[in-house]
Design a protein around this motif. Structure first.
Motif, PDB file in Angstrom:
ATOM      1  N   LEU A 149      23.617 -61.276  11.649  1.00 24.63           N
ATOM      2  CA  LEU A 149      22.294 -61.859  11.916  1.00 24.63           C
ATOM      3  C   LEU A 149      21.850 -61.660  13.365  1.00 24.63           C
ATOM      4  CD1 LEU A 149      22.422 -65.122   9.779  1.00 24.63           C
ATOM      5  CD2 LEU A 149      21.112 -63.044   9.312  1.00 24.63           C
ATOM      6  N   THR A 150      22.816 -61.504  14.277  1.00 20.60           N
ATOM      7  CA  THR A 150      22.463 -61.238  15.676  1.00 20.60           C
ATOM      8  C   THR A 150      22.471 -59.744  15.976  1.00 20.60           C
ATOM      9  OG1 THR A 150      24.772 -61.454  16.394  1.00 20.60           O
ATOM     10  CG2 THR A 150      23.401 -63.457  16.440  1.00 20.60           C
ATOM     11  N   LEU A 151      22.628 -58.929  14.924  1.00 16.05           N
ATOM     12  CA  LEU A 151      22.677 -57.464  15.067  1.00 16.05           C
ATOM     13  C   LEU A 151      23.726 -57.049  16.089  1.00 16.05           C
ATOM     14  CD1 LEU A 151      18.864 -56.621  14.919  1.00 16.05           C
ATOM     15  CD2 LEU A 151      20.528 -56.688  13.040  1.00 16.05           C
ATOM     16  N   GLY A 195      23.330 -56.140   9.201  1.00 18.12           N
ATOM     17  CA  GLY A 195      22.381 -57.086   9.769  1.00 18.12           C
ATOM     18  C   GLY A 195      20.944 -56.645   9.579  1.00 18.12           C
ATOM     19  N   ILE A 196      20.680 -55.362   9.770  1.00 20.46           N
ATOM     20  CA  ILE A 196      19.334 -54.832   9.525  1.00 20.46           C
ATOM     21  C   ILE A 196      18.956 -55.050   8.062  1.00 20.46           C
ATOM     22  CG2 ILE A 196      17.956 -52.713   9.376  1.00 20.46           C
ATOM     23  CD1 ILE A 196      19.521 -51.752  11.881  1.00 20.46           C
ATOM     24  N   MET A 220      20.135 -57.323   6.054  1.00 19.26           N
ATOM     25  CA  MET A 220      19.945 -58.750   5.814  1.00 19.26           C
ATOM     26  C   MET A 220      18.583 -59.219   6.319  1.00 19.26           C
ATOM     27  SD  MET A 220      23.801 -60.110   6.716  1.00 19.26           S
ATOM     28  CE  MET A 220      23.414 -61.864   6.611  1.00 19.26           C
ATOM     29  N   TRP A 221      18.198 -58.791   7.522  1.00 14.94           N
ATOM     30  CA  TRP A 221      16.901 -59.218   8.050  1.00 14.94           C
ATOM     31  C   TRP A 221      15.739 -58.659   7.239  1.00 14.94           C
ATOM     32  CZ3 TRP A 221      15.787 -63.289  10.475  1.00 14.94           C
ATOM     33  CH2 TRP A 221      16.689 -63.866  11.374  1.00 14.94           C
ATOM     34  N   ILE A 253      15.583 -60.853   4.255  1.00 14.64           N
ATOM     35  CA  ILE A 253      15.025 -62.167   4.577  1.00 14.64           C
ATOM     36  C   ILE A 253      13.508 -62.086   4.728  1.00 14.64           C
ATOM     37  CG2 ILE A 253      14.909 -63.929   6.387  1.00 14.64           C
ATOM     38  CD1 ILE A 253      17.980 -63.396   6.784  1.00 14.64           C
ATOM     39  N   ILE A 254      13.022 -61.040   5.380  1.00 21.87           N
ATOM     40  CA  ILE A 254      11.565 -60.847   5.503  1.00 21.87           C
ATOM     41  C   ILE A 254      10.941 -60.710   4.121  1.00 21.87           C
ATOM     42  CG2 ILE A 254       9.770 -59.236   6.278  1.00 21.87           C
ATOM     43  CD1 ILE A 254      11.681 -58.631   8.693  1.00 21.87           C
TER      44      ILE A 254
END
Length: 204
Positions: free
Chosen positions: A120-122, A137-138, A140-141, A144-145
Motif C-alpha cells: 500500500l505504500t508502494l 501495490g500498484i 491494489m491501488w 481500490i480506485i
C-alpha cells in the motif's frame, strides 16, 4: 445431470462440491496434520476467494462495456425497459458485491502474506525498492480506485438512471452518462491492474 444444470443454485452447489473433493484430495496427499491446514492453506483459500470474486466483478464490468452498453442502441425501444428493470439491477447487485468481496479478500490475503503495508505504500516503508511489492501495490491501488468508482460513483448514478431512487427525469441522462464514463474508466484501469497483479506473481 439436468436437475443440476437447470438450476443455477444447484449448479453452484455442485461446483463447490467438486472443489471440496479437490480439497479432500489435497488433505489426503498432504496428510491430516496441522501443516495441511496451516497458514499456507488459509492463504490459498483467501487467494481462491479473491480470484472467484474478481472473476465475478471484472466479468460483469466487461459484460457491461463489451456487450450491454454497445448493443443498447440496437434494442427496440419497447424492449429496453426489460434491461433497465430486470437485467441491469440484478447484474449491478453482483457487480458491486463482487467488487466488495474482491477488495476485502485481497486486503486479507495481503495481510496474511505480510506485505500489506509494503504494497500500500508502494515500498516506501522498506527503504529500498522491492519490485514485487511495488507491482502488487500498484495493482491494489488500481483495484481500490475501481472499487471506489463502483460504490460511490457508478452505483449511485445507476440508481438514478434506472429509476431505483426518485430523481427528476432530466437528471437521468446525465446520471447514465456519468455511470458509463466511470464504468469505462474502470475498464481502462482493469487492464493495467491485472497486469500488475499477475506480474507480481510471475515476473518479479
Amino acid at each position: 445431470m439436468a436437475a443440476i444444470l437447470t438450476s443455477l443454485r444447484n449448479t453452484v452447489i455442485a461446483g463447490f462440491v467438486l472443489a471440496a473433493v479437490l480439497l479432500l484430495m489435497y488433505l489426503n496427499w498432504g496428510g491430516w496434520d496441522g501443516a495441511s491446514l496451516g497458514h499456507a492453506f488459509w492463504a490459498f483459500i483467501f487467494r481462491w476467494l479473491h480470484v472467484i470474486s474478481g472473476v465475478m466483478w471484472i466479468g460483469l464490468l466487461w459484460y457491461f462495456n463489451f456487450v450491454q452498453i454497445p448493443n443498447m442502441p440496437n434494442i427496440p425501444d419497447d424492449q429496453k425497459p426489460a434491461i433497465g428493470k430486470v437485467i441491469a439491477p440484478a447484474a449491478l447487485w453482483w457487480f458491486r458485491w463482487g467488487a466488495m468481496a474482491t477488495i476485502v479478500t485481497g486486503l486479507i490475503l495481503a495481510a496474511m502474506n505480510f506485505y500489506i503495508v509494503e504494497a500500500l505504500t508502494l515500498g516506501a516503508v522498506e527503504g529500498f525498492a522491492v519490485p514485487k511489492n511495488i507491482a502488487i501495490g500498484i495493482g491494489m491501488w488500481l483495484g481500490i480506485i475501481m472499487w471506489f468508482n463502483v460504490w460511490f460513483v457508478i452505483w449511485p448514478n445507476q440508481k438514478i438512471a434506472l429509476g431505483i431512487v426518485d430523481a427528476p427525469a432530466e437528471q437521468k441522462p446525465a446520471a447514465a452518462r456519468t455511470a458509463m464514463l466511470f464504468s469505462r474508466t474502470n475498464t481502462l484501469l482493469s487492464i493495467p491492474m491485472l497486469f500488475a497483479m499477475v506480474s507480481a506473481q510471475n515476473i518479479y
